[in-house]
Design an enzyme around this catalytic site. Structure first.
Site, PDB file in Angstrom:
ATOM      1  N   ARG A 144       0.890  -1.045  -0.006  1.00  0.00           N
ATOM      2  CA  ARG A 144      -0.108  -0.049  -0.179  1.00  0.00           C
ATOM      3  C   ARG A 144       1.076   1.210  -0.029  1.00  0.00           C
ATOM      4  O   ARG A 144       2.314   1.198   0.090  1.00  0.00           O
ATOM      5  CB  ARG A 144      -0.850  -0.154   1.250  1.00  0.00           C
ATOM      6  CG  ARG A 144      -0.144   0.056   2.627  1.00  0.00           C
ATOM      7  CD  ARG A 144      -1.139   0.055   3.745  1.00  0.00           C
ATOM      8  NE  ARG A 144      -0.409  -0.282   4.839  1.00  0.00           N
ATOM      9  CZ  ARG A 144      -0.778  -0.413   6.322  1.00  0.00           C
ATOM     10  NH1 ARG A 144      -2.140  -0.001   6.290  1.00  0.00           N
ATOM     11  NH2 ARG A 144      -0.016  -0.165   7.280  1.00  0.00           N
ATOM     12  N   GLU A 183      -2.474   7.508   7.154  1.00  0.00           N
ATOM     13  CA  GLU A 183      -1.118   7.680   7.541  1.00  0.00           C
ATOM     14  C   GLU A 183      -0.420   8.101   6.338  1.00  0.00           C
ATOM     15  O   GLU A 183       0.604   7.111   5.694  1.00  0.00           O
ATOM     16  CB  GLU A 183      -0.708   6.215   8.379  1.00  0.00           C
ATOM     17  CG  GLU A 183      -1.164   6.075   9.545  1.00  0.00           C
ATOM     18  CD  GLU A 183      -0.343   4.979  10.165  1.00  0.00           C
ATOM     19  OE1 GLU A 183       0.363   4.226   9.667  1.00  0.00           O
ATOM     20  OE2 GLU A 183      -0.850   4.821  11.643  1.00  0.00           O
ATOM     21  N   GLU A 332      -6.506   4.950  15.753  1.00  0.00           N
ATOM     22  CA  GLU A 332      -5.522   3.480  15.818  1.00  0.00           C
ATOM     23  C   GLU A 332      -5.118   3.284  17.050  1.00  0.00           C
ATOM     24  O   GLU A 332      -4.410   4.311  17.499  1.00  0.00           O
ATOM     25  CB  GLU A 332      -5.071   3.262  14.651  1.00  0.00           C
ATOM     26  CG  GLU A 332      -5.867   3.332  13.408  1.00  0.00           C
ATOM     27  CD  GLU A 332      -4.743   2.799  12.151  1.00  0.00           C
ATOM     28  OE1 GLU A 332      -3.728   2.235  12.707  1.00  0.00           O
ATOM     29  OE2 GLU A 332      -5.221   3.083  10.887  1.00  0.00           O
ATOM     30  N   TRP A 340       4.452  -5.298  13.705  1.00  0.00           N
ATOM     31  CA  TRP A 340       5.685  -4.788  13.112  1.00  0.00           C
ATOM     32  C   TRP A 340       6.878  -4.200  13.785  1.00  0.00           C
ATOM     33  O   TRP A 340       7.626  -3.864  13.285  1.00  0.00           O
ATOM     34  CB  TRP A 340       5.051  -3.462  12.232  1.00  0.00           C
ATOM     35  CG  TRP A 340       3.971  -2.813  13.156  1.00  0.00           C
ATOM     36  CD1 TRP A 340       2.724  -2.723  13.186  1.00  0.00           C
ATOM     37  CD2 TRP A 340       4.401  -1.590  14.032  1.00  0.00           C
ATOM     38  NE1 TRP A 340       2.449  -1.668  13.982  1.00  0.00           N
ATOM     39  CE2 TRP A 340       3.373  -1.027  14.495  1.00  0.00           C
ATOM     40  CE3 TRP A 340       5.611  -1.162  14.790  1.00  0.00           C
ATOM     41  CZ2 TRP A 340       3.172  -0.135  15.508  1.00  0.00           C
ATOM     42  CZ3 TRP A 340       5.725  -0.123  15.658  1.00  0.00           C
ATOM     43  CH2 TRP A 340       4.426   0.287  16.178  1.00  0.00           C
TER      44      TRP A 340
END
Ligand code: GAL
Length: 703
Positions: A144, A183, A332, A340
């Site tokens: 993405r 983001e 979030e 991650w």
């Protein structure tokens, strides 16, 4: 029913959620329930990706969410290939059905525009919309954020998608807001972007003579004779070039975002907010610039490895609150753990709930978990969720359900309240970038410096704002500028006016050294404020060993960085001095100076008080600043590990006390200055005892 009992009952329900969920699911939900007339003051939410699941599953998920008091879902932000399966053929019906399904469960919706994840047909047909990476290679499909944020075709397609969504859902009663993209992070470095950057510079500097002079391009033969010669540079370039690239990046994100905001605003109800999810201390772009067109600031709050550090995390909240200088959302946050970081350990039991109340204490009006359930395939299979791959609740679910129940109970008390602070810390991306490009001592971290000062002040004042130096400051009794390396002309004047109007300004190491072009001021530090200070930095030194300091803030030592100060005015007082050291240059020289200016005061700290957060001089300096500025904290010293957050309106105050102490520490008792009402139990309270991760929410009238 007694509030405490209601809490326990809902907790018990949450704990047996497997069977409870099935019961809920088997009851037909009302098909046309109205959207909630009274939105909650505190929203619990989660990221839900209905496009990844059969529709027959949606009601079960929403039932489980409803049982956990989840009041909003964020949907759609990566669903472009489902919303526009082929060019110009939109399919929004499934999203409409998902919104209706959520509505039946009294769950509102925030729609994310899907531009962070372009479909394969798009990037195949329009390869120019794929970003060019710094190595000159074009990015490809399969991840993405592979788009080029400066590309006109990409903007056209993203805008068309946003328009479709806004036309369909801009007046939807169950849609409460919009998140643009997700983001912002990756720039593009190709020739087309470079040409835009050159045009942007042309508009800003007007002539090459002006640019050459302000960037001192005579140095190393950097002089430009044509705008097209100006490169993109991100690491060791001319400081003026580096800073302007970052400003261009920020402006380009802003216009990228505005491209979608404009169509949504034109087609939607004003009650629907527009935000984007920012990233706290992430400094890829200037969040102050990008947030200017938003109604609401929000950010994604992840701990990653380890456990929550309430000071640095609190600073990131306060930074986000400072973007629009009002309450914000946590769009979030991690349901226990992420996938991650190097070590994706889980937050300890109880910490997720405590962290959410910490968010609220800092001014968050919503906390949303990423994500509800993992996609069965995809890059984030291991990430924490609220239900497992089998669709049943994970062990964390009851903790979140308890939180949801508490949000519902405490919401009315927190409605309309905000954080109010007498103290501000100044933060600017320009200054952080400027130091990070030329640290001079690798151990000098401008953000860590800011957080250390923030922590010392917050421990005493219980509330600190973090704001940009260009905003009005007159509401603050004390303004502290840690390592505010770079000042624009407007910012310098703002600080001068603040002091002249009676404020107390404290500048620390490396402040006011550079001008708006990231060049050196011709006056020594603090540049345009040196006259006001009646003193200056005679020289700076990167240190390889510590040097003693002593004076009004006791005896301590300075590491990493030291500035030799001098005074030029008889009323500039020396607060601290350096002791003797092998370096010699600093022996007995001023390390901190201050000058009263009318009712105001300006102080300059040249010694490093921040590389050791336990430094007694730092705590003493913080106390001195607050006392001198007349800041009267609401409460005295708190027991170790216990933190206090205060939100208020004109009529009452809400105090949130949380124990973030060590796992082995004993419970801590706080005796309150007056009687409070415990918001969750309704009982009058004079003192509270908190185990680790305990949260107590109290209120009292202010008049
Ligand atoms: C965020 C991102 C989410 C998800 C999450 C995982 O940065 O916005 O889409 O990837 O990280 O922690």
């Amino acid at each position: 029913m007694h509030l405490r009992r209601a809490l326990l009952l809902s907790l018990a329900a949450a704990l047996v959620l497997g069977p409870a969920a099935r019961t809920f699911a088997s009851q037909p939900a009302p098909s046309n329930a109205p959207a909630d007339a009274t939105p909650p003051a505190l929203y619990l939410g989660t990221a839900w990706y209905p496009e990844q699941w059969p529709e027959s599953r949606w009601d079960t998920d929403l039932t489980l969410m409803q049982a956990a008091h989840i009041r909003f879902v964020r949907v759609g932000e990566f669903a472009w290939s489902m919303l526009e399966p082929s060019e110009g053929h939109y399919d929004l019906d499934w999203l409409d059905r998902a919104i209706r399904a959520a509505q039946r469960h009294h769950i509102a919706v925030v729609i994310g525009t899907p531009s962070a994840a372009p479909p394969a047909w798009l990037t195949t047909k329009y390869p120019e919309t794929l970003r060019i990476k710094q190595d000159g290679q074009r990015d490809q499909h399969g991840n993405r954020q592979q788009f080029d944020w400066s590309n006109p075709k990409y903007r056209e397609l993203a805008r068309a998608m946003a328009l479709q969504l806004a036309q369909r859902f801009g007046h939807d009663p169950n849609v409460i807001g919009w998140q643009i993209d997700n983001e912002y992070a990756n720039e593009s470095y190709g020739p087309a972007t470079q040409a835009q950057f050159q045009d942007w510079l042309h508009a800003r500097y007007t002539t090459l003579d002006n640019l050459n002079a302000r960037w001192t391009t005579a140095y190393w033969s950097q002089t430009y004779t044509d705008w097209s010669q100006i490169p993109i540079e991100t690491s060791y370039g001319n400081p003026g070039l580096l800073l302007n690239w970052k400003r261009f990046v920020s402006d380009t994100w802003r216009s990228y975002q505005k491209n979608q905001i404009d169509v949504i605003r034109a087609k939607s109800d004003p009650r629907q907010f527009i935000t984007t999810n920012m990233m706290g201390f992430f400094d890829g772009y200037d969040e102050y610039t990008v947030s200017q067109d938003l109604d609401l600031a929000s950010w994604d709050d992840y701990v990653g490895t380890g456990q929550l550090n309430p000071v640095s995390n609190g600073a990131a909240h306060d930074l986000t609150r400072g973007l629009l200088r009002k309450n914000f959302w946590v769009m979030e946050t991690q349901p226990g753990f992420v996938n991650w970081s190097p070590d994706n350990n889980s937050l300890d039991k109880g910490a997720v709930r405590a962290m959410a109340w910490h968010d609220v204490g800092h001014g968050a009006d919503a906390v949303s978990y990423w994500q509800w359930r993992s996609a069965l395939n995809g890059q984030e299979e291991y990430h924490g969720t609220l239900v497992g791959a089998d669709g049943t609740p994970v062990p964390l679910y009851p903790e979140v359900a308890q939180l949801g129940s508490e949000f519902a109970m405490a919401g009315p008390s927190l409605a309309g309240t905000a954080v109010h602070s007498d103290v501000a810390i100044l933060h600017s991306y320009d200054a952080v970038w400027a130091i990070n490009w030329q640290r001079h001592n690798k151990a000098f971290d401008p953000l860590a410096t800011m957080v250390t000062y923030y922590g010392a002040l917050r421990a005493l004042a219980h509330s600190v704002d973090i704001v940009n130096p260009s905003v009005p400051l007159s509401q603050y009794k004390l303004v502290v500028a840690p390592a505010l390396n770079l000042l624009t002309d407007q910012q310098a004047q703002n600080l001068i006016d603040y002091v002249r109007n009676g404020g107390h300004l404290v500048l620390t190491q490396r402040s006011a050294m550079k001008n708006t072009d990231n060049g050196l001021f011709t006056e020594r530090q603090p540049g345009p404020l040196a006259d006001l200070l009646g003193g200056r930095v005679a020289q700076y030194y990167a240190l390889d060993s510590s040097i003693p300091i002593s004076g009004a803030w006791g005896s301590s030592s300075t590491n990493v960085w030291a500035e030799l100060l001098s005074t030029s005015s008889p009323d500039t007082k020396v607060l601290m001095r350096y002791g003797k050291s092998p370096l010699g240059w600093l022996d007995d020289q001023p390390a901190a100076i201050t000058r009263q200016v009318g009712k105001g005061r300006i102080t300059y700290i040249g010694a490093d008080l921040a590389s050791d957060s336990a430094s007694p001089a730092l705590a003493a300096a913080a106390k001195w600043m607050l006392t001198d500025a007349g800041v009267h904290p609401a409460f005295g010293a708190l027991p170790p590990g216990v933190d206090l957050y205060i939100r208020s309106d004109a009529h009452h105050e809400v105090w949130i006390l949380i124990n973030f102490g060590d796992a082995k520490a004993a419970p801590q008792t706080v005796t309150l200055p007056t009687a409070f009402t415990n918001v969750l139990t309704g009982s009058p309270t004079h003192s509270v005892t908190l185990n680790r991760f305990d949260v107590v929410i109290l209120q009292r009238p202010t008049h």
